[in-house]
Design a protein around this motif. Structure first.
Motif, PDB file in Angstrom:
ATOM      1  N   HIS A 183      28.597  44.865  47.579  1.00 29.71           N
ATOM      2  CA  HIS A 183      28.630  43.357  47.529  1.00 29.71           C
ATOM      3  C   HIS A 183      26.941  43.148  47.472  1.00 29.71           C
ATOM      4  CE1 HIS A 183      32.532  43.568  49.816  1.00 29.71           C
ATOM      5  NE2 HIS A 183      33.466  43.469  48.337  1.00 29.71           N
ATOM      6  N   ILE A 274      48.209  45.401  36.184  1.00 28.24           N
ATOM      7  CA  ILE A 274      48.333  45.292  37.672  1.00 28.24           C
ATOM      8  C   ILE A 274      47.830  46.447  38.800  1.00 28.24           C
ATOM      9  CG2 ILE A 274      50.167  45.102  40.036  1.00 28.24           C
ATOM     10  CD1 ILE A 274      51.180  43.197  37.668  1.00 28.24           C
ATOM     11  N   PHE A 275      47.793  47.627  38.917  1.00 29.85           N
ATOM     12  CA  PHE A 275      46.705  48.610  39.055  1.00 29.85           C
ATOM     13  C   PHE A 275      46.065  48.659  38.846  1.00 29.85           C
ATOM     14  CE2 PHE A 275      51.580  49.874  39.706  1.00 29.85           C
ATOM     15  CZ  PHE A 275      51.389  50.027  41.506  1.00 29.85           C
ATOM     16  N   LEU A 282      38.338  46.309  42.231  1.00 30.22           N
ATOM     17  CA  LEU A 282      37.666  45.799  43.339  1.00 30.22           C
ATOM     18  C   LEU A 282      37.566  47.431  44.754  1.00 30.22           C
ATOM     19  CD1 LEU A 282      40.498  43.338  43.392  1.00 30.22           C
ATOM     20  CD2 LEU A 282      38.467  42.688  42.748  1.00 30.22           C
ATOM     21  N   LEU A 283      38.068  48.669  44.426  1.00 36.44           N
ATOM     22  CA  LEU A 283      37.952  49.047  45.338  1.00 36.44           C
ATOM     23  C   LEU A 283      36.958  50.207  44.905  1.00 36.44           C
ATOM     24  CD1 LEU A 283      41.851  50.625  45.063  1.00 36.44           C
ATOM     25  CD2 LEU A 283      40.428  49.134  46.740  1.00 36.44           C
TER      26      LEU A 283
ATOM     27  N   THR B  42      47.467  37.446  42.312  1.00 30.15           N
ATOM     28  CA  THR B  42      45.857  38.449  42.067  1.00 30.15           C
ATOM     29  C   THR B  42      44.922  37.640  43.116  1.00 30.15           C
ATOM     30  OG1 THR B  42      47.478  37.820  39.609  1.00 30.15           O
ATOM     31  CG2 THR B  42      44.774  38.049  39.912  1.00 30.15           C
ATOM     32  N   THR B  45      44.503  39.371  45.785  1.00 30.70           N
ATOM     33  CA  THR B  45      44.414  40.996  45.555  1.00 30.70           C
ATOM     34  C   THR B  45      42.065  40.983  45.257  1.00 30.70           C
ATOM     35  OG1 THR B  45      45.891  41.291  44.229  1.00 30.70           O
ATOM     36  CG2 THR B  45      43.844  42.376  44.092  1.00 30.70           C
ATOM     37  N   VAL B  46      41.892  39.679  44.559  1.00 32.27           N
ATOM     38  CA  VAL B  46      40.180  39.403  44.124  1.00 32.27           C
ATOM     39  C   VAL B  46      39.455  39.151  45.801  1.00 32.27           C
ATOM     40  CG1 VAL B  46      38.439  38.210  43.256  1.00 32.27           C
ATOM     41  CG2 VAL B  46      40.558  38.826  42.366  1.00 32.27           C
ATOM     42  N   MET B  48      41.088  39.603  48.777  1.00 33.27           N
ATOM     43  CA  MET B  48      40.651  40.920  49.953  1.00 33.27           C
ATOM     44  C   MET B  48      39.632  41.809  49.331  1.00 33.27           C
ATOM     45  SD  MET B  48      42.008  44.277  48.171  1.00 33.27           S
ATOM     46  CE  MET B  48      40.639  44.258  46.976  1.00 33.27           C
ATOM     47  N   TYR B  49      38.988  41.427  48.265  1.00 37.18           N
ATOM     48  CA  TYR B  49      37.813  42.103  48.269  1.00 37.18           C
ATOM     49  C   TYR B  49      36.341  41.916  48.732  1.00 37.18           C
ATOM     50  CZ  TYR B  49      33.172  43.444  45.325  1.00 37.18           C
ATOM     51  OH  TYR B  49      32.320  44.222  44.855  1.00 37.18           O
ATOM     52  N   TYR B  50      36.454  41.005  49.184  1.00 39.12           N
ATOM     53  CA  TYR B  50      35.768  39.332  50.290  1.00 39.12           C
ATOM     54  C   TYR B  50      36.026  40.077  51.786  1.00 39.12           C
ATOM     55  CZ  TYR B  50      34.228  38.401  45.801  1.00 39.12           C
ATOM     56  OH  TYR B  50      34.107  38.254  44.042  1.00 39.12           O
ATOM     57  N   ASP B  52      35.841  42.594  54.898  1.00 38.87           N
ATOM     58  CA  ASP B  52      35.598  43.931  55.110  1.00 38.87           C
ATOM     59  C   ASP B  52      36.787  44.151  56.166  1.00 38.87           C
ATOM     60  OD1 ASP B  52      34.682  45.788  56.052  1.00 38.87           O
ATOM     61  OD2 ASP B  52      32.435  45.159  57.004  1.00 38.87           O
ATOM     62  N   MET B  56      37.485  52.213  54.458  1.00 40.32           N
ATOM     63  CA  MET B  56      37.851  52.149  53.003  1.00 40.32           C
ATOM     64  C   MET B  56      39.870  52.692  52.925  1.00 40.32           C
ATOM     65  SD  MET B  56      36.228  52.167  50.617  1.00 40.32           S
ATOM     66  CE  MET B  56      37.287  51.421  48.655  1.00 40.32           C
ATOM     67  N   THR B  59      40.994  49.366  53.269  1.00 43.34           N
ATOM     68  CA  THR B  59      41.070  48.248  52.082  1.00 43.34           C
ATOM     69  C   THR B  59      41.673  48.824  51.066  1.00 43.34           C
ATOM     70  OG1 THR B  59      38.577  48.236  52.493  1.00 43.34           O
ATOM     71  CG2 THR B  59      39.417  47.428  50.452  1.00 43.34           C
ATOM     72  N   VAL B  60      42.262  50.147  50.688  1.00 44.94           N
ATOM     73  CA  VAL B  60      43.153  50.708  49.452  1.00 44.94           C
ATOM     74  C   VAL B  60      44.094  50.825  50.177  1.00 44.94           C
ATOM     75  CG1 VAL B  60      43.761  52.944  48.462  1.00 44.94           C
ATOM     76  CG2 VAL B  60      40.986  52.238  48.608  1.00 44.94           C
ATOM     77  N   ALA B  63      44.420  46.648  49.042  1.00 41.35           N
ATOM     78  CA  ALA B  63      44.534  46.822  47.606  1.00 41.35           C
ATOM     79  C   ALA B  63      46.230  47.388  46.981  1.00 41.35           C
ATOM     80  CB  ALA B  63      43.501  47.492  47.432  1.00 41.35           C
ATOM     81  N   LEU B  64      46.505  48.247  47.419  1.00 45.94           N
ATOM     82  CA  LEU B  64      47.875  49.002  46.803  1.00 45.94           C
ATOM     83  C   LEU B  64      49.012  47.927  47.261  1.00 45.94           C
ATOM     84  CD1 LEU B  64      47.392  52.812  46.233  1.00 45.94           C
ATOM     85  CD2 LEU B  64      46.293  50.759  44.985  1.00 45.94           C
ATOM     86  N   ALA B  67      49.224  45.067  44.683  1.00 47.56           N
ATOM     87  CA  ALA B  67      49.569  45.330  44.020  1.00 47.56           C
ATOM     88  C   ALA B  67      51.063  45.608  43.757  1.00 47.56           C
ATOM     89  CB  ALA B  67      48.593  46.747  43.078  1.00 47.56           C
TER      90      ALA B  67
END
Lengths: 283, 125
Positions: A183, A274-275, A282-283, B42, B45-46, B48-50, B52, B56, B59-60, B63-64, B67
């Motif tokens: 970040h 989408i995936f 992002l990951l 969408t 999802t974005v 979520m990136y910010y 913590d 990991m 986080t994965v 995100a999945l 999605a």
């Protein structure tokens, strides 16, 4: 002999030929993209820690432009909606609406590709520089007062080339500083400060291309393959919208089926994105 | 298989008859809702990136998960998998089987990774 079930559904399966065909094809596409995602996972988990110099991570994060990626996601989702609306318009016998929706879909497809090539361009001229004396920096570089030209692969710079061409120093427009998650740090200066780095002080220099890190190899491979799908889909949909639309007069049901099948492919392309978007951005 | 009232466009109904058109109009409403949900997904999802998530893996997973919901909406409504014929499900079941096998092999492989096999020379920390 006439081929059976080109537009009428076969009584036992309830499906016309093309629909079986497209689903078999999409099943094979799931495996194609699945294999590439699998390669991504294995490369990522096997990358040694410190492999990406900037954050001492094994895998770089946050290198792609998230606002642009988000916008492109919205563009693709919009095109997915318009293609299904085009199909619904035909069902309601509104050919003009159908054509408008198809044109929007194709425009979205080309907007997506245009934005993607803008991003590619940026990556080809973006470098990571590891110095011997300090922390690594990333940014767009200038060599002999010139930016490397992205469209010319022989214009890519490496440490070996700097030495061979007797370049004494390069200039880097340094990116904002990042934390260990990739970040951008909130206190960091967002204006790109220019820094001059002597060739003697450089330990590693690499552009954001596959040769520098497997992340870029995977990124370019999957997004380019996805981009080819977008291009192919857009050409087929454009054909249906204009020359191929003649069929609407002779055989409306077969034409509707064609739009449905083309749409199914288009939705699949959207599904992959989408995936792909969270995985690479992002990951 | 004999669900003629659904709009599966498999050739049972001629385009443009009135009840059919009404049926479609209802579907369009659904498409608009899905469109909105996909855009919201969408944005989520974005965002979520910010956030913590401390690990990991978490986080994965998040995100999945988002999605997958988006993918479900596209597949179920835009691709009409909500009301499809049995043969299509069979084809997809086959794909799901092999895809699961592929990811299973990937998981298996990740326990036995070749070490430092990639790019030994390019960057030396």
């Amino acid at each position: 002999m006439e081929i059976p079930y080109t537009y009428k559904a076969r009584p036992d399966t309830g499906l016309y030929n093309a629909k079986v065909g497209i689903w078999l094809f999409l099943a094979s596409e799931i495996m194609l993209f699945g294999a590439l995602f699998s390669a991504y996972i294995l490369l990522r988990v096997s990358a040694p820690v410190g492999f990406w110099p900037e954050t001492a991570l094994a895998w770089p994060r946050g290198l792609l432009n998230i606002p642009i990626g988000t916008f492109n996601t919205a563009v693709l989702i919009t095109s997915s909606v318009t293609v299904v609306m085009a199909w619904a318009s035909l069902q309601m016998n509104k050919f003009n609406h159908f054509r408008i929706y198809m044109v929007i879909t194709v425009l979205c497809a080309f907007a997506f590709l245009g934005i993607k090539s803008f991003e590619y361009n940026d990556k080809f001229s973006h470098y990571v520089v590891q110095t011997k004396s300090g922390k690594p920096v990333t940014g767009h570089i200038e060599v002999n007062g010139k930016h490397p030209r992205f469209w010319n692969f022989s214009d890519q710079w490496t440490l070996a080339r700097l030495t061979a061409e007797n370049v004494k120093e390069i200039s880097v427009a340094v990116d904002p500083e990042r934390d260990e998650h990739g970040h951008v740090k909130s206190h960091s200066n967002h204006a790109h400060e220019n820094r001059t780095i002597a060739t003697d002080d450089i330990q590693f220099l690499g552009s954001y291309t596959p040769a520098t890190h497997p992340f870029f190899a995977v990124y370019f491979l999957i997004t380019a393959l996805h981009g080819l799908h977008v291009l192919g889909g857009a050409l087929v949909l454009a054909y249906f919208a204009f020359p191929g639309a003649k069929m609407w007069k002779d055989n409306p049901q077969q034409f509707i089926n064609r739009i449905e099948v083309g749409g199914l492919f288009w939705h699949f392309v959207d599904l992959v994105w989408i995936f792909l978007f969270p995985v690479v951005y992002l990951l | 298989m004999s669900d003629h009232s659904s709009i599966d466009s498999s050739g049972h109904e001629a385009p443009g008859n009135d009840s059919h058109a009404q049926d479609i109009a209802g579907h369009i409403n659904t498409y608009m809702w899905i469109f909105g949900s996909l855009l919201v997904g969408t944005v989520l999802t974005v965002l979520m990136y910010y956030v913590d998530f401390s690990s990991m893996a978490m986080t994965v997973a998040v995100a999945l998960f988002i999605a997958s919901i988006k993918a479900f909406l596209v597949a179920a409504y835009f691709m009409h998998l909500m009301s499809e014929k049995k043969l299509v499900y069979s084809v997809l079941l086959l794909a799901a089987f092999f895809f699961t096998g592929l990811m299973g092999l990937t998981l298996w492989g990740s326990f036995d990774l070749p070490t430092n096999s990639i790019h030994k020379t390019s960057y030396v920390p």
